[in-house]
Scaffold this active site. Structure first.
Site, PDB file in Angstrom:
ATOM      1  N   ASP A   1     -15.158  -2.902  -1.448  1.00  0.00           N
ATOM      2  CA  ASP A   1     -14.886  -2.708  -0.115  1.00  0.00           C
ATOM      3  C   ASP A   1     -16.106  -2.207   0.807  1.00  0.00           C
ATOM      4  O   ASP A   1     -16.951  -1.390   0.307  1.00  0.00           O
ATOM      5  CB  ASP A   1     -13.887  -1.417   0.019  1.00  0.00           C
ATOM      6  CG  ASP A   1     -12.718  -1.771  -1.115  1.00  0.00           C
ATOM      7  OD1 ASP A   1     -12.198  -2.679  -1.380  1.00  0.00           O
ATOM      8  OD2 ASP A   1     -12.174  -0.635  -1.704  1.00  0.00           O
TER       9      ASP A   1
ATOM     10  N   ASP B   1       0.859  -1.173  -0.084  1.00  0.00           N
ATOM     11  CA  ASP B   1      -0.130  -0.074   0.073  1.00  0.00           C
ATOM     12  C   ASP B   1       0.888   1.169  -0.089  1.00  0.00           C
ATOM     13  O   ASP B   1       1.730   1.466   1.031  1.00  0.00           O
ATOM     14  CB  ASP B   1      -0.943  -0.023   1.250  1.00  0.00           C
ATOM     15  CG  ASP B   1      -2.031  -1.141   1.226  1.00  0.00           C
ATOM     16  OD1 ASP B   1      -2.019  -1.773   0.118  1.00  0.00           O
ATOM     17  OD2 ASP B   1      -2.800  -1.052   2.058  1.00  0.00           O
TER      18      ASP B   1
END
Length: 240
Positions: free
Chosen positions: A129, A8
């Site tokens: 998500d 990330d």
């Protein structure tokens, strides 16, 4: 089942967030390309990259770091974050990304997902998500009334390569994945599902592998950096 190590990217660094909160980030490396190479050298078959700044900005922000990773590795990488138009999709695929992940636009512009999946077979995934079963967008900052399974089923005929399902409440929290919800989604659609969020131990990997659904893989980040999951042992477990 494939283990996708997560890289990330925030401000050019390799970080992990807690439940998607940009204010709760831990920097694990200031050299994402070196980290990516280490994952490759350990035997990982794929990399999972996320441009965190890009997810909020709506456009690529950590492009230099992504390109450095691509230059340093040979294994395929999937990338999400800030990819919201065809030009950006084409740009990343031309630069060597094996699969783009479309999240926010899957809710706001599903026709783009269909168009891209048709134009680039096998190279477009949908990132779903969710908090409590409802889809969140724009770097998880905005919640919608769209249900996870409904969104996934809407792309059944689109040619989408995979669905990356993340339970936001579990992400980065080292509390284990939402195995029940992930298995339910994988059993509800024919699209391959990749589990994300909370994968923090070997037991979690076993639970996902044996959940009764045909999962394509699992994404893990913090647990690999913290050493809670031994990468060599995890790869061996999932190969077997």
């Amino acid at each position: 089942m494939i283990l996708y190590p997560a890289i990330d990217l925030k401000d050019g660094n390799c970080v992990r967030l807690i439940r998607g909160d940009m204010e709760q980030s831990t920097v694990f490396s200031n050299s994402p390309d070196a980290q990516a190479r280490a994952f490759q050298d350990a035997g990982c078959e794929w990399l999972h990259l996320v441009d965190l700044n890009g997810a909020f900005a709506g456009e690529p922000v950590n492009g230099a770091a992504v390109q450095a990773i691509l230059a340093a590795t040979d294994v395929p990488a999937q990338l999400g974050g800030g990819i919201r138009d065809m030009a950006t999709i084409e740009m990343w695929l031309e630069k060597g990304i094996a699969r783009v992940i479309l999240g926010t636009v899957a809710v706001e512009n599903p026709d783009l997902v269909r168009q891209a999946a048709k134009a680039f077979p096998g190279k477009v995934a949908v990132g779903i998500d969710a908090r409590d079963g409802r889809v969140a967008t724009k770097g998880w900052a905005e919640e919608t009334d769209v249900m996870v399974t409904d969104l996934a089923r809407s792309f059944e005929d689109a040619g989408v390569a995979a669905i990356i399902y993340t339970d936001i409440n579990r992400d980065g929290a080292m509390q284990g994945p939402n195995v029940t919800a992930t298995a339910a989604l994988a059993n509800a659609v024919d699209i391959p599902v990749i589990a994300s969020g909370g994968v923090s131990s070997m037991a979690d990997l076993v639970a996902l592998r044996d959940c009764g659904a045909p999962l394509n893989g699992a994404i893990s980040g913090r647990a690999l950096y913290d050493g809670a999951i031994d990468l060599d042992a995890a790869l061996a477990l999932l190969r077997d």
